[in-house]
Design an enzyme around this catalytic site. Structure first.
Site, PDB file in Angstrom:
ATOM      1  CG  ASN A  33     -14.375 -26.014  -7.988  1.00  0.00           C
ATOM      2  OD1 ASN A  33     -14.896 -25.249  -7.171  1.00  0.00           O
ATOM      3  ND2 ASN A  33     -13.943 -27.225  -7.666  1.00  0.00           N
ATOM      4  CB  THR A  60     -19.690  -9.586   3.733  1.00  0.00           C
ATOM      5  OG1 THR A  60     -19.891  -8.194   3.964  1.00  0.00           O
ATOM      6  CG2 THR A  60     -18.378 -10.022   4.376  1.00  0.00           C
ATOM      7  NE  ARG A  64     -16.773 -19.583  -4.962  1.00  0.00           N
ATOM      8  CZ  ARG A  64     -16.806 -19.822  -6.271  1.00  0.00           C
ATOM      9  NH1 ARG A  64     -15.848 -19.371  -7.061  1.00  0.00           N
ATOM     10  NH2 ARG A  64     -17.799 -20.524  -6.778  1.00  0.00           N
ATOM     11  CB  VAL A 111     -14.680 -31.609  -2.429  1.00  0.00           C
ATOM     12  CG1 VAL A 111     -14.577 -32.806  -3.368  1.00  0.00           C
ATOM     13  CG2 VAL A 111     -15.621 -30.553  -3.016  1.00  0.00           C
ATOM     14  CG  HIS A 147     -15.298 -24.170  -3.716  1.00  0.00           C
ATOM     15  ND1 HIS A 147     -15.665 -23.983  -5.015  1.00  0.00           N
ATOM     16  CD2 HIS A 147     -16.216 -23.481  -2.990  1.00  0.00           C
ATOM     17  CE1 HIS A 147     -16.755 -23.221  -5.085  1.00  0.00           C
ATOM     18  NE2 HIS A 147     -17.092 -22.894  -3.860  1.00  0.00           N
TER      19      HIS A 147
HETATM   20  C1  HEM Z   1     -24.343 -20.931   0.903  1.00  0.00           C
HETATM   21  C2  HEM Z   1     -23.962 -21.570  -0.178  1.00  0.00           C
HETATM   22  C3  HEM Z   1     -23.034 -20.955  -1.183  1.00  0.00           C
HETATM   23  C4  HEM Z   1     -23.241 -20.850  -2.519  1.00  0.00           C
HETATM   24  C5  HEM Z   1     -24.457 -21.364  -3.302  1.00  0.00           C
HETATM   25  C6  HEM Z   1     -22.118 -20.151  -3.077  1.00  0.00           C
HETATM   26  C7  HEM Z   1     -21.931 -19.874  -4.419  1.00  0.00           C
HETATM   27  C8  HEM Z   1     -21.025 -18.960  -4.910  1.00  0.00           C
HETATM   28  C9  HEM Z   1     -20.946 -18.531  -6.270  1.00  0.00           C
HETATM   29  C10 HEM Z   1     -21.803 -19.076  -7.418  1.00  0.00           C
HETATM   30  C11 HEM Z   1     -20.006 -17.568  -6.350  1.00  0.00           C
HETATM   31  C12 HEM Z   1     -19.582 -16.787  -7.597  1.00  0.00           C
HETATM   32  C13 HEM Z   1     -18.768 -17.677  -8.490  1.00  0.00           C
HETATM   33  C14 HEM Z   1     -18.504 -17.093  -9.857  1.00  0.00           C
HETATM   34  O1  HEM Z   1     -18.989 -16.025 -10.184  1.00  0.00           O
HETATM   35  O2  HEM Z   1     -17.768 -17.727 -10.597  1.00  0.00           O
HETATM   36  C15 HEM Z   1     -19.461 -17.403  -5.030  1.00  0.00           C
HETATM   37  C16 HEM Z   1     -18.454 -16.521  -4.698  1.00  0.00           C
HETATM   38  C17 HEM Z   1     -17.831 -16.512  -3.465  1.00  0.00           C
HETATM   39  N1  HEM Z   1     -18.070 -17.388  -2.425  1.00  0.00           N
HETATM   40 FE1  HEM Z   1     -19.686 -18.567  -2.237  1.00  0.00          FE
HETATM   41  N2  HEM Z   1     -21.243 -19.839  -2.068  1.00  0.00           N
HETATM   42  C18 HEM Z   1     -21.762 -20.325  -0.901  1.00  0.00           C
HETATM   43  C19 HEM Z   1     -21.136 -20.276   0.335  1.00  0.00           C
HETATM   44  C20 HEM Z   1     -19.876 -19.774   0.550  1.00  0.00           C
HETATM   45  C21 HEM Z   1     -19.072 -20.002   1.728  1.00  0.00           C
HETATM   46  C22 HEM Z   1     -19.476 -20.895   2.899  1.00  0.00           C
HETATM   47  C23 HEM Z   1     -17.904 -19.314   1.552  1.00  0.00           C
HETATM   48  C24 HEM Z   1     -16.702 -19.231   2.458  1.00  0.00           C
HETATM   49  C25 HEM Z   1     -16.718 -19.474   3.749  1.00  0.00           C
HETATM   50  C26 HEM Z   1     -18.000 -18.637   0.278  1.00  0.00           C
HETATM   51  C27 HEM Z   1     -17.083 -17.763  -0.217  1.00  0.00           C
HETATM   52  C28 HEM Z   1     -17.221 -17.094  -1.416  1.00  0.00           C
HETATM   53  C29 HEM Z   1     -16.412 -15.945  -1.775  1.00  0.00           C
HETATM   54  C30 HEM Z   1     -15.414 -15.257  -0.885  1.00  0.00           C
HETATM   55  C31 HEM Z   1     -16.791 -15.598  -3.080  1.00  0.00           C
HETATM   56  C32 HEM Z   1     -16.173 -14.504  -3.970  1.00  0.00           C
HETATM   57  C33 HEM Z   1     -14.955 -15.089  -4.650  1.00  0.00           C
HETATM   58  C34 HEM Z   1     -14.156 -14.144  -5.538  1.00  0.00           C
HETATM   59  O3  HEM Z   1     -14.450 -12.957  -5.616  1.00  0.00           O
HETATM   60  O4  HEM Z   1     -13.184 -14.651  -6.140  1.00  0.00           O
HETATM   61  N3  HEM Z   1     -19.185 -18.970  -0.310  1.00  0.00           N
HETATM   62  N4  HEM Z   1     -20.082 -18.268  -4.179  1.00  0.00           N
END
Ligand code: HEM
Ligand SMILES: *[C@@H]1O[C@H](CO)[C@@H](O)[C@H](O)[C@H]1NC(C)=O
Ligand SMILES: *[C@@H]1O[C@H](CO)[C@@H](O)[C@H](O)[C@H]1NC(C)=O
Ligand SMILES: *[C@@H]1O[C@H](CO)[C@@H](O)[C@H](O)[C@H]1NC(C)=O
Length: 322
Positions: free
Chosen positions: A95, A198, A63, A71, A67
């Site tokens: 973030n 996933t 992630r 940006v 991010h």
């Molecule tokens: C489609 C639009 C996307 C939205 C709206 C989104 C939003 C979010 C949000 C809100 C979280 C949880 C954050 C929290 O609880 O603090 C999250 C977790 C995560 N996102 Fe996304 N995301 C998106 C796309 C992506 C993409 C493109 C990737 C990487 C290629 C990604 C990778 C991840 C991963 C791996 C997590 C888990 C992180 C952890 O466990 O530390 N996301 N995302």
């Protein structure tokens, strides 16, 4: 005659500058082959160790790269702390209190600096760490293009505008399709990239509204999520984004979506009687096509506006400019 020669000379110089400029803009997989042959091995060993110690570090590192790239391109701007001259990106909506893995990156960068000082950028460390994280959790591999340089500034306002929000709809001006097409991605590539969910977890505060207010959510799933995410309080309580295999980079996320078990509003938007439903169904049935498309889309994401040539710098310390 003289002016004709001058003109062709000028054109020739302009042409070679142009060619040089485009050549410099290319990243390459073997960029550090001569200057830091141990770079890739050093990063991989450190990522494996960090993920073995805590599986969630894999999703967190993936992630961070996302991010960073969304940006103003993949330039490690996300890693910069606030300074007296600019506010960094760490306090942006998507973030703050959420991004993790900064100290792991700092530690990897120190190890890379000790094998080849001043050679490998923080932006490249992020890109390689993201790939190695996915591989560590059973996902696909890809050749990481290298040669990015690091920014000397960050943009809080761009982080706030360009990182997609969990309350996003699929369509519309601030929708998922438009935030990804603004970066050059097709709907299919957006769905593949979202498959990153996933693995990893999310905080109650980002999905509370969905689980208490939405009806396109499976009954037993919503009951179990509510038990861990109260109506009031518990904002930081975590729930896996993939209900069954949150530390395996499989296609479980897409299987959840077709069963109305998307955790965040933005997740279920990908399968909600809309234009991306058929792609979600396809990935839910075909893990290898998801893996293949995810890998290709990650290479493309890694190519977002890199700093190359003499732009930017190779930061010694990822938290601050040299
Ligand atoms: C489609 C639009 C996307 C939205 C709206 C989104 C939003 C979010 C949000 C809100 C979280 C949880 C954050 C929290 O609880 O603090 C999250 C977790 C995560 N996102 Fe996304 N995301 C998106 C796309 C992506 C993409 C493109 C990737 C990487 C290629 C990604 C990778 C991840 C991963 C791996 C997590 C888990 C992180 C952890 O466990 O530390 N996301 N995302
Ligand atoms: C549910 O939606 C209402 C109306 O938009 C809102 O006021 C309320 O805060 C939401 N509930 C939760 C738990 O987010
Ligand atoms: C999608 O369409 C089906 C069939 O018309 C309907 O049963 C279902 O409630 C719809 N789902 C949503 C989220 O609108
Ligand atoms: C950047 O901020 C982090 C977290 O607040 C801190 O641990 C780190 O030492 C800071 N690094 C620099 C170089 O300012």
């Amino acid at each position: 005659m003289v002016s004709f020669i001058n003109m062709t000379t000028t054109l020739r110089i302009l042409l070679s500058l142009f060619l040089l400029g485009t050549a410099q803009a290319q990243l390459s997989a073997n960029y550090y082959a001569k200057t830091c042959p141990k770079a890739l091995f050093t990063i991989r060993a450190a990522v494996r160790k960090a993920v073995a110690a805590e599986h969630r570090m894999g999703p967190s590192l993936l992630r961070l790269h996302f991010h960073d790239c969304f940006v103003n391109g993949c330039d490690a701007s996300v890693l910069l702390n606030d300074t007296s001259t600019f506010t960094g990106e760490q306090t942006a909506g998507g973030n703050a209190g959420s991004l993790r893995g900064f100290t792991v990156i700092d530690n990897i960068k120190s190890q890379v600096e000790s094998v080849c000082p001043g050679v490998v950028s923080c932006a490249d460390v992020l890109a390689v760490a993201a790939r190695d994280s996915v591989v560590s959790l059973g996902g696909p591999t890809w050749r990481v293009q290298l040669g990015r340089r690091d920014s000397t500034k960050a943009s809080l306002s761009t982080a706030n505008s360009d990182i997609p929000s969990p309350s996003s709809d699929l369509s519309g001006t601030n929708g998922l399709l438009s935030s990804f097409s603004n970066k050059g991605f097709t709907a299919k590539e957006m769905v593949a990239l979202a498959g990153a969910h996933t693995i990893g977890q999310a905080r109650c505060v980002v999905f509370r509204n969905r689980v208490y207010n939405e009806s396109n959510i499976e009954a037993s799933f919503v009951t179990s999520v509510k038990s861990k995410c109260p109506n009031n309080g518990g904002d930081d309580n975590l729930t896996p984004l993939d209900t069954t295999t949150p530390v395996v980079f499989d296609n479980g996320y897409f299987k959840d979506l077709v069963n109305n078990k998307g955790l965040m509003h933005s997740d279920q938007q990908l399968f909600n009687n809309g234009s991306t439903d058929s792609q979600v169904t396809s990935y839910s049935n075909n893990p290898s096509s998801f893996h293949k498309d995810f890998a290709a889309a990650m290479v493309k994401m890694g190519n977002l506006s890199p700093l190359t040539g003499t732009n930017g710098q190779i930061r010694t310390n990822c938290w601050k400019t040299n």
